[in-house]
Design a protein around this motif. Structure first.
Motif, PDB file in Angstrom:
ATOM      1  N   TRP A  62      31.905  43.141 -29.127  1.00 62.10           N
ATOM      2  CA  TRP A  62      31.013  43.686 -30.139  1.00 62.10           C
ATOM      3  C   TRP A  62      31.565  44.948 -30.819  1.00 62.10           C
ATOM      4  O   TRP A  62      31.081  45.321 -31.877  1.00 62.10           O
ATOM      5  CB  TRP A  62      29.634  44.045 -29.577  1.00 62.10           C
ATOM      6  N   LEU A  63      32.543  45.627 -30.227  1.00 53.70           N
ATOM      7  CA  LEU A  63      32.917  46.953 -30.698  1.00 53.70           C
ATOM      8  C   LEU A  63      34.310  46.954 -31.314  1.00 53.70           C
ATOM      9  O   LEU A  63      35.281  46.574 -30.676  1.00 53.70           O
ATOM     10  CB  LEU A  63      32.872  47.962 -29.540  1.00 53.70           C
ATOM     11  N   LEU A 116      27.017  53.253 -25.359  1.00 60.10           N
ATOM     12  CA  LEU A 116      27.208  52.127 -26.261  1.00 60.10           C
ATOM     13  C   LEU A 116      28.111  51.073 -25.621  1.00 60.10           C
ATOM     14  O   LEU A 116      27.795  49.875 -25.613  1.00 60.10           O
ATOM     15  CB  LEU A 116      27.811  52.630 -27.572  1.00 60.10           C
ATOM     16  N   HIS A 117      29.229  51.516 -25.068  1.00 62.13           N
ATOM     17  CA  HIS A 117      30.169  50.580 -24.446  1.00 62.13           C
ATOM     18  C   HIS A 117      29.548  49.876 -23.244  1.00 62.13           C
ATOM     19  O   HIS A 117      29.712  48.659 -23.065  1.00 62.13           O
ATOM     20  CB  HIS A 117      31.424  51.344 -24.008  1.00 62.13           C
ATOM     21  N   CYS A 136      27.103  47.131 -24.424  1.00 60.40           N
ATOM     22  CA  CYS A 136      27.781  46.011 -25.062  1.00 60.40           C
ATOM     23  C   CYS A 136      28.622  45.217 -24.072  1.00 60.40           C
ATOM     24  O   CYS A 136      28.794  44.006 -24.227  1.00 60.40           O
ATOM     25  CB  CYS A 136      28.663  46.518 -26.204  1.00 60.40           C
ATOM     26  N   VAL A 180      26.727  51.634 -35.243  1.00 61.00           N
ATOM     27  CA  VAL A 180      26.433  50.196 -35.177  1.00 61.00           C
ATOM     28  C   VAL A 180      25.873  49.635 -36.474  1.00 61.00           C
ATOM     29  O   VAL A 180      25.719  48.421 -36.600  1.00 61.00           O
ATOM     30  CB  VAL A 180      25.453  49.896 -34.025  1.00 61.00           C
ATOM     31  N   ARG A 191      26.559  45.997 -38.387  1.00 58.98           N
ATOM     32  CA  ARG A 191      27.370  45.180 -37.493  1.00 58.98           C
ATOM     33  C   ARG A 191      26.458  44.456 -36.502  1.00 58.98           C
ATOM     34  O   ARG A 191      25.326  44.891 -36.264  1.00 58.98           O
ATOM     35  CB  ARG A 191      28.368  46.051 -36.733  1.00 58.98           C
ATOM     36  N   THR A 237      26.516  44.684 -33.536  1.00 57.22           N
ATOM     37  CA  THR A 237      26.226  45.652 -32.476  1.00 57.22           C
ATOM     38  C   THR A 237      24.845  46.259 -32.627  1.00 57.22           C
ATOM     39  O   THR A 237      24.237  46.692 -31.643  1.00 57.22           O
ATOM     40  CB  THR A 237      27.277  46.778 -32.482  1.00 57.22           C
ATOM     41  N   VAL A 267      22.571  44.098 -30.722  1.00 55.84           N
ATOM     42  CA  VAL A 267      22.830  44.305 -29.295  1.00 55.84           C
ATOM     43  C   VAL A 267      22.113  45.550 -28.800  1.00 55.84           C
ATOM     44  O   VAL A 267      21.385  45.523 -27.797  1.00 55.84           O
ATOM     45  CB  VAL A 267      24.345  44.432 -29.025  1.00 55.84           C
ATOM     46  N   MET A 268      22.309  46.664 -29.502  1.00 50.81           N
ATOM     47  CA  MET A 268      21.752  47.928 -29.048  1.00 50.81           C
ATOM     48  C   MET A 268      20.245  47.991 -29.233  1.00 50.81           C
ATOM     49  O   MET A 268      19.545  48.647 -28.443  1.00 50.81           O
ATOM     50  CB  MET A 268      22.436  49.091 -29.762  1.00 50.81           C
ATOM     51  N   PHE A 282      25.005  37.265 -32.551  1.00 52.99           N
ATOM     52  CA  PHE A 282      24.330  37.848 -31.395  1.00 52.99           C
ATOM     53  C   PHE A 282      23.509  36.806 -30.652  1.00 52.99           C
ATOM     54  O   PHE A 282      23.572  36.695 -29.422  1.00 52.99           O
ATOM     55  CB  PHE A 282      23.444  39.005 -31.853  1.00 52.99           C
ATOM     56  N   ARG A 297      33.085  36.980 -34.766  1.00 52.60           N
ATOM     57  CA  ARG A 297      33.569  38.323 -34.453  1.00 52.60           C
ATOM     58  C   ARG A 297      34.991  38.536 -34.982  1.00 52.60           C
ATOM     59  O   ARG A 297      35.335  39.611 -35.484  1.00 52.60           O
ATOM     60  CB  ARG A 297      33.528  38.548 -32.942  1.00 52.60           C
TER      61      ARG A 297
END
Length: 390
Positions: free
Chosen positions: A191-192, A222-223, A226, A263, A266, A268, A271-272, A308, A332
């Motif tokens: 994701w990053l 964040l990491h 994800c 994010v 994206r 992400t 996700v977050m 996602f 991705r």
């Protein structure tokens, strides 16, 4: 967009009894015995199919022993804690020189995941098992770093095909002469993208006498989320404990405005939004409500939203097999390209992933894969685990 765990195909979300193990591991020490008993009622010590909860048990030991020094389970849990401490001490002693070697070679390494969390947040090498050293180097220097390690006695055992590393993964493992594993990253994880990392805003920790650069608390949080929040992850329970510990120890240093900025636009963001909403509603994590709302409202494209959704489905979903994860990897890898261009390049991507000599063999490969899926016995989702949340 999903903001709460699906109820049938939980995929990357912990089951209720696993959530109780997390509460016993990193919640209030005075509540640890209660939630540990609830977890036992749900199968924490008997579910032989679970490969994640055992990694939380050293944390349960430390939390349980704090408020319940005479608890009857401390003996067996203490053995796991001591074993984890020994193995982690050995790993750190063996791998810290590898980090130092990369640093002296000018590769600006960043220690990720277990090493960073153990030193910067858990402050105890006995509570969080580690299997390897994860290190990030600048994207443009990745191939140089691989060559540097190979020239210094490390080996690539071909676990990940070189042609697929840049397409499907965020790095690849290398083995030391002693058999230890270094997972070398060119981006911090699923994701990053590489631009998420600010190489001028790193923190420093020390392990085995070696100073290591690690992510700041915002990017570490964040990491962590994800890394765990996709159905093929090996950390679909552990990420929750790690995220809660980051918020407990350094929550005041998490810059929510920066996280939202990192994010925006994206996948992400989805996700977050899901991760933060889940942590806040299930574990009462101290995450500002306006930050969760901003993440939920962050604009992302239909294609990114689909990426996602495809990545969080349960891996046992019948018929589809790994198709959702493969398709998500394709999305991705396009990294913002238009739908038409991405569609034109899909045959090349699939032929690379399936290791076909050319894209002309795709029709036969697709028919073959569909035939195997249709003829194979269908597997349902695992039976729900007994137990309740509280």
């Amino acid at each position: 967009m999903f903001h709460a765990p699906p109820t049938r195909f939980r995929g990357c979300w912990p089951l209720p009894w696993q959530e109780n193990v997390v509460r016993a591991a990193v919640g209030r020490a005075e509540d640890a015995a209660h939630y540990w008993q609830m977890a036992l009622n749900g199968g924490a010590m008997v579910d032989i199919h679970d490969d994640q909860v055992p990694r939380l048990l050293p944390m349960v030991y430390r939390n349980l022993a704090t408020a319940n020094p005479d608890h009857e389970d401390l003996g067996r849990l203490g053995g796991l804690y001591r074993r984890t401490w020994y193995l982690n001490q050995r790993l750190v002693a063996n791998m810290a020189p590898a980090y130092q070697m990369l640093n002296e070679g000018g590769f600006k390494p960043i220690a990720l995941k277990g090493m960073a969390l153990s030193a910067g947040y858990y402050d105890d090498l006995g509570v969080r098992p580690m299997g390897d050293l994860d290190v990030l180097v600048p994207d443009a220097r990745y191939e140089d770093a691989v060559a540097f390690l190979l020239a210094n006695g490390w080996t690539d055992q071909g676990v990940k095909a070189a042609s697929l590393v840049r397409v499907l993964y965020h790095g690849a493992p290398l083995w030391s002469p002693d058999g230890d594993v270094l997972d070398l990253h060119f981006q911090i994880g699923r994701w990053l993208q590489p631009d998420v990392v600010d190489w001028s805003a790193l923190n420093t920790v020390k392990l085995a006498g070696v100073s290591m650069q690690v992510l700041d608390p915002t990017r570490q949080f964040l990491h962590t989320c994800c890394h765990g929040l996709w159905s093929g992850s090996d950390a679909t329970v552990r990420w929750v404990a790690d995220a809660l510990v980051i918020l407990r120890e350094r929550g005041d240093d998490v810059d929510w405005s920066l996280l939202i900025e990192l994010v925006a636009g994206r996948p992400t963001a989805a996700v977050m939004a899901s991760a933060c909403n889940y942590l806040a509603t299930t574990f009462d994590a101290a995450i500002p409500a306006d930050a969760i709302e901003a993440l939920q409202q962050a604009p992302i494209s239909w294609l990114q939203r689909s990426q996602f959704r495809m990545s969080i489905v349960a891996p046992w979903r019948p018929v589809l097999g790994k198709t959702p994860l493969t398709t998500a990897a394709w999305v991705r890898s396009r990294n913002g390209q238009g739908l038409r261009r991405s569609a034109r390049e899909l045959p090349v991507f699939l032929s690379t992933v399936w290791e076909l000599p050319s894209a002309t063999q795709l029709p036969r490969a697709i028919v073959s894969k569909l035939g195997r899926r249709v003829s194979a016995p269908r597997r349902g989702a695992p039976a729900p685990q007994p137990g309740v949340n509280d």
